[in-house]
Design an enzyme around this catalytic site. Structure first.
Site, short mmCIF file in Angstrom:
data_model
loop_
_atom_site.label_atom_id
_atom_site.label_comp_id
_atom_site.label_asym_id
_atom_site.label_seq_id
_atom_site.Cartn_x
_atom_site.Cartn_y
_atom_site.Cartn_z
N GLY A 174 0.82 -1.19 0.00
CA GLY A 174 0.00 0.00 0.00
C GLY A 174 0.85 1.23 0.00
N GLY A 175 0.22 2.32 0.25
CA GLY A 175 0.94 3.59 0.23
C GLY A 175 2.02 3.68 1.28
N MET A 176 1.82 2.94 2.36
CA MET A 176 2.75 3.08 3.47
C MET A 176 3.84 2.02 3.47
SD MET A 176 0.15 4.17 6.33
CE MET A 176 -1.16 4.40 5.17
N GLY A 177 3.71 1.06 2.63
CA GLY A 177 4.74 0.02 2.63
C GLY A 177 4.14 -1.32 2.29
N VAL B 181 3.06 -5.29 2.93
CA VAL B 181 2.53 -6.14 3.98
C VAL B 181 2.85 -7.58 3.61
CG1 VAL B 181 0.51 -6.80 5.30
CG2 VAL B 181 0.66 -4.51 4.34
N LYS C 168 3.74 -5.41 8.63
CA LYS C 168 3.58 -4.21 7.83
C LYS C 168 4.85 -3.40 7.95
CE LYS C 168 0.05 -0.77 7.03
NZ LYS C 168 -1.11 -1.21 6.34
N ASP D 101 -9.29 6.01 9.31
CA ASP D 101 -9.17 5.56 7.92
C ASP D 101 -10.13 4.42 7.66
OD1 ASP D 101 -6.43 4.38 5.80
OD2 ASP D 101 -8.21 5.59 5.37
#
Lengths: 932, 167
Positions: free
Chosen positions: A97-100, A102, A117, A210
């Site tokens: 995803g946008g954050m890294g 998984v 994550k 979110d």
């Protein structure tokens, strides 16, 4: 290198470049031919081309000396299966995803699977991991079956921060709903579970931020699991994450469809923000469409209409109309203040819809509630309902008929007709636990009740059994409204009716007698003891006749309440013991019943110093039951916590009480709507604790809040409000806000005077506060007017144990008399009351007050008398630690020979127990004079 | 490659500088400043920026290459102005006068290359300034590897041409 190019040169170069391209595309052996051909057309060009070729392929070039920098554009897979991150081995990539990324991982071969994550952030990993560690502890505590748990966090060897989350296998919400063919009710059931999970987290003060369908997985059993809870906030604080994206990204192509307006504006979020997201999710779940509005400040477009128009689903439109639409509108209100305040409130309304109970979101309309109730219960006959309606409403024939028509279509069931329906109906309309419904909203309750009572007494259309229940329900309501006489009349009528009711168990009759006796104790306060004896007797009879355990326990609790009120500690404790024994004998009782029994048993032990330990133990048990049965964040837990705090406070262990009172208050604020009486009751306890701890300003603020809530719920001049005013006045007195104290106390007196007999403890207290305030304001004449004459005997209907209050007022009266007359009056009063038998503990306090007054006036003999009287009583029961005060006063009374050192020591002892404001301390300070 | 808005480049530059600064501190002296993380972080950060809409990989890395050029040349010019000492802690600073001169020369040539054939300049920025491999460059510019190779040769050719013959 100056580059002045002419157009011609540029054109030339471009041409050459093109030829060079062609040339380079040829295999080496073919190139010479190419060049040869070109030479024939343009010799100069050919020469240049050759040179270029040579330079391009050989020689030296600045381009060969690259700087020692390299950017690696292999963005994407930073890790590989089998790699080790912390103590976990990566299995396969679940997604990025946008954050890294998984990854699926496990810590060892048989260990459970987890989701790792990896967080990619530009922030220094050290900073992020520090933040992670801080937040992690909060998030780790968030354990709920509906939330994917955060298990751990850490830093990989490369310094990459990572989170370890519970691995959840499931389908995203919307896909699951579609594939599994959920109907409306099923969707709502699942959604209720989702809302419950969010509510649980919110109780830990964690906002998701979110929420979206992609973050909600449904497992094989159909249970939802929320992902990424709290992660958004955690990352947000570090500058990575959903909110940051949004706040930076107002013009972004991706619509942040689930973000609440305040989130879009970058304003702080709250639990209402999650409510908004939940609203969008629900809308999408039910309609398959996202909500729309014509402009940002407008409410959403009608879901029902859209269901019909855009989905062509008439049935859905029908189902959405009314409650669900109101619910969605409320969840999606543009202004956070208009929404459900938190997920719990939203969940409550979903549950209410599923159980066909009225929604909070719906305005309180009689017909709405009635419709709801009708749907919940099946009724024997339309005639019965008509009778009930006639009792309560009187007018409005048109809608009566429509309701009757609805009922006529319903199936009949005798049992429902008798017991549940009527009781439910009326109690639901009048019961104290109606959320936030102010008294003023009910059209003249008292009027309705008396009209209803009249009719109930004369109505013959209904069958006796139903009528009996009607009368009993009426009586219960009347008791709740403190309409003792009306309750007595209802119960008497019920008793008269009892013989004509078929199949009425014998114990029920005895039970009605017990209720009657209980009511009568209120009617004749001076005769309370007799009332209690009658109640006790009726209870025994009912028990002998086979009354069921739950009724008996309820009755015992009532008995205990009455006995506690009259300071009949031994009887109260005996009944409490019986209650506890019954708890042991009937392990299958409902938690609610257990809880109230334990609570009342605790109360029974609360007021006697010897039994404080038992009181505390019972209160602790009650709290445990509450938490276990109802959950940590629940009204019951709040109430039980409050009771424990009260027990501890009364015991004198105020520091121990504080955390319980604080927690209960926090829960109450979360769980209850603002004006709910239970919330007020719980906040009241915290106010008391605060006052005891000397936090006067905070205590006053809280008392004011409690007062406002009671005024809103019960009315400006109600008993409940008046009682609160009295306590507020006491607090204001301590803060030296004398004018306010006087005004609140007077108001309390006036309002209480209408509700209770003149000798009621509350009224006496209020009078005392008013008088004290007035005396200190030097409005002596006004004070005197309020107070009983020194020579007056206590009123006959004043319970002996409460007489001390009266004497206290008389002491104040002495203070309001002419200074010259005071010594004589004081002497007279002290002489009279020193022989008072009852209420040792409180009388001791009164005597010490008298002694202090006497010492101030230099009335040694009077002081001596008062001190002796106090000493005797303190020896009997010093539960208030008055012995220090007594000691101090003794020293002062010793007069000139008083050892200054002894005086100082005694003074300090009192200060340690009480405060420097205690009268005796003031006196001591006066004696010690300039030294201090 | 579509012309990227100036704002976007500016952000890339700032970001890379910043990242390099922090990354450089972590590196032992003399190590090549090449970290995957640097680019990833820049990518993430910039993909959130409002002026870079729907930033895809290729576009980004092309931008990054452009940004690297700005950064490196800027550092070189500064060194030339300040002299050898310069700012030792300067991110991406050239390690010698020769290198500095080199960078400036290539930079100037880029203008010319761009006028002849824009892709030539792109390839140089990718290969020379950003240090991408031929394959990576081909991927980013969406052309054949052989095209990249040819462009490189041409670039060399033109640079040599201009060095020898001023004007």
């Amino acid at each position: 290198m100056a580059m002045a190019r002419s157009e011609a040169q540029l054109a030339r170069w471009r041409q050459l470049d093109q030829w060079l391209d062609e040339l380079l595309a040829l295999p080496p052996e073919a190139r010479s031919d190419y060049l040869q051909a070109l030479r024939e057309r343009d010799a100069e060009a050919a020469a240049e081309l050759s040179a270029l070729l040579a330079a391009g392929e050989g020689g030296e070039s600045p381009l060969d000396r690259r700087p020692a920098v390299r950017l690696d554009p292999s963005f994407g897979r930073t890790h590989r299966p089998g790699e080790q991150i912390g103590r976990y081995r990566l299995q396969r990539l679940l997604g990025s995803g946008g954050m890294g990324e998984v990854w699926l991982a496990q810590s060892s071969a048989d260990a459970p699977w987890v989701a790792i994550k990896l967080i990619r952030t530009h922030l220094s990993s050290r900073v992020l991991s520090e933040r992670l560690a801080r937040e992690r502890d909060i998030l780790k505590r968030l354990r709920h079956p509906g939330i994917a748990a955060l298990l751990d966090s850490g830093l990989s060897e490369e310094g990459e921060p990572f989170l370890v989350l519970e691995y959840v296998e499931g389908q995203a919400l919307l896909e699951a709903a579609a594939q599994r063919g959920w109907d409306l009710a099923q969707k709502l059931r699942v959604f209720a579970a989702i809302a419950d999970a969010v509510a649980a987290a919110q109780s830990h003060l964690i906002v998701h931020r979110d929420l979206k369908p992609a973050n909600i997985l449904i497992d094989a059993a159909g249970r939802p699991k929320l992902l990424d809870f709290g992660i958004a906030k955690l990352l947000d604080d570090s500058g990575v994450g959903a909110s940051t994206e949004l706040t930076l990204n107002l013009g972004r192509a991706l619509t942040p469809a689930y973000a609440a307006p305040e989130q879009m504006r970058g304003e702080p979020v709250s639990t209402a923000t999650d409510v908004y997201a939940l609203g969008v999710v629900l809308h999408e779940l039910l309609l398959g469409l996202r909500p729309q509005r014509s402009d940002p400040a407008a409410p959403i477009q009608s879901p029902a209409q859209r269901a019909r128009r855009e989905r062509g689903d008439r049935q859905l439109a029908q189902q959405l109309r009314g409650d669900l639409e109101v619910l969605l509108r409320k969840a999606l209100a543009p202004d956070a203040a208009d929404r459900y305040p938190n997920a719990d409130a939203l969940a409550a309304d979903i549950h209410a819809w599923l159980e066909q109970r009225p929604l909070r979101a719906q305005p309180d309309a009689w017909h709405y509630r009635l419709r709801k109730l009708v749907r919940r219960h099946r009724v024997a006959s339309a005639a019965l309902l008509a009778a009930v309606l006639a009792l309560l409403i009187g007018g409005g024939l048109a809608w009566q008929r429509s309701v009757v028509a609805e009922l006529a279509a319903a199936r009949a069931e005798r049992a429902a007709a008798r017991a549940e329906y009527v009781q439910d109906f009326m109690e639901s309309l009048f019961a104290n636990d109606l959320p936030g419904m102010a008294r003023e909203d009910l059209p003249t309750t008292a009027e309705l009740l008396s009209r209803g009572a009249e009719r109930a007494l004369t109505e013959t259309a209904a069958e006796p059994g139903a009528r009996l229940n009607l009368l009993l329900s009426l009586a219960r309501i009347q008791v709740g409204q403190r309409m003792w006489q009306a309750a007595e009349a209802s119960l008497t009528a019920a008793l008269a009716l009892a013989p004509s009711v078929a199949d009425l168990p014998a114990w029920r009759v005895a039970a009605i007698e017990a209720e009657l006796a209980s009511t009568r104790t209120q009617l004749a306060p001076g005769d309370r003891q007799r009332g209690i004896d009658a109640l006790d007797a009726a209870y025994r009879r009912a028990e002998a006749l086979g009354a069921p355990a739950d009724w008996r326990m309820g009755a015992l609790q009532q008995l205990i309440a009455a006995e506690v009120d009259l300071n009949l500690g031994d009887s109260a404790r005996a009944h409490a013991a019986e209650l506890i024994r019954m708890l042991g004998e009937h392990p299958d009782l409902s938690p609610a019943l257990r809880l109230s029994a334990l609570t009342q048993a605790s109360v029974a032990h609360s007021y006697d110093q010897q039994y404080r330990a038992e009181a505390e133990e019972l209160a602790i048990q009650a709290l445990q039951v509450a938490r276990q049965a109802f959950g940590e964040v629940h009204a019951e837990a709040a109430y039980a916590g409050m009771r424990l705090a009260a027990v501890l406070r009364i015991k004198g262990d105020v520091p121990a009480a504080r955390p319980h009172a604080q927690r209960a208050a926090e829960l109450a604020r979360q769980v209850y709507p603002d004006t709910h009486p239970q919330r007020a009751r719980i906040l009241e306890e915290l106010a008391r604790v605060q006052m005891r701890q000397g936090e006067i300003a905070e205590g006053i603020a809280l008392w004011q809040e409690v007062l406002a809530a009671r005024v809103a719920h019960y009315g400006e001049s109600s008993f409940a409000a008046a009682r609160t005013r009295s306590f507020l006045a006491a607090a204001l007195l301590r803060a030296d806000r004398l004018d306010e104290a006087a005004s609140q106390a007077s108001r309390a007196m006036a309002d209480l005077g209408r509700e209770v007999p003149p000798s009621h403890a509350l009224l006496l207290d209020a009078t005392g506060y008013a008088a004290q305030a007035l005396l200190r304001l030097e409005r002596t004449a006004e004070a005197r007017a309020l107070l009983p004459a020194v020579s007056a005997p206590p009123p006959a209907d004043l319970a002996p144990a409460q007489r001390w209050r009266f004497f206290d007022l008389q002491l104040s009266r002495v203070q309001s008399e002419e200074p010259a007359a005071q010594p004589g009056l004081l002497a007279e009063l002290v002489a009279r009351i020193s022989i008072e038998q009852a209420g040792a503990r409180d009388m001791a306090s009164v005597m010490l007050t008298a002694a202090t007054m006497a010492l101030r006036m230099n009335q040694a003999a009077t002081a001596r008398l008062a001190l002796d009287a106090a000493a005797v009583r303190i020896a009997q029961d010093d539960s208030t630690h008055l012995s220090e005060v007594l000691a101090l006063l003794e020293v002062i009374a010793a007069g000139q020979g008083a050892d200054r050192e002894a005086l100082r020591v005694a003074r300090d002892r009192v200060v340690a127990r009480r405060s420097t404001r205690h009268e005796s301390v003031r006196l001591a300070d006066a004696v010690l004079g300039a030294d201090r | 490659m579509p012309e990227a808005p100036i704002a976007a480049i500016g952000e890339v530059i700032d970001e890379l500088r910043r990242l390099a600064r922090s990354a450089r501190r972590r590196l032992p002296a003399g190590e090549t400043l090449a970290t995957t993380a640097l680019v990833h972080e820049a990518y993430l950060k910039l993909s959130k920026s409002s002026s870079a809409s729907a930033l895809d990989r290729r576009h980004f890395f092309a931008l990054a290459a452009r940004a690297m050029r700005e950064i490196l040349v800027d550092a070189a010019r500064r060194r030339q102005v300040r002299g050898v000492e310069g700012d030792v802690a300067e991110d991406f600073a050239p390690t010698s006068d020769l290198e500095a001169e080199n960078l400036v020369a290539v930079d100037q040539a880029l203008h010319g290359l761009a006028e002849i054939q824009p892709r030539l300049a792109e390839v140089v920025m990718c290969r020379f300034f950003a240090g991408y491999t031929e394959e990576e460059t081909a991927d980013i510019l969406a052309v054949d590897v052989r095209t990249v190779q040819r462009d490189w040769v041409k670039a060399r050719a033109w640079l040599a041409q201009w060095h020898q013959r001023p004007g």
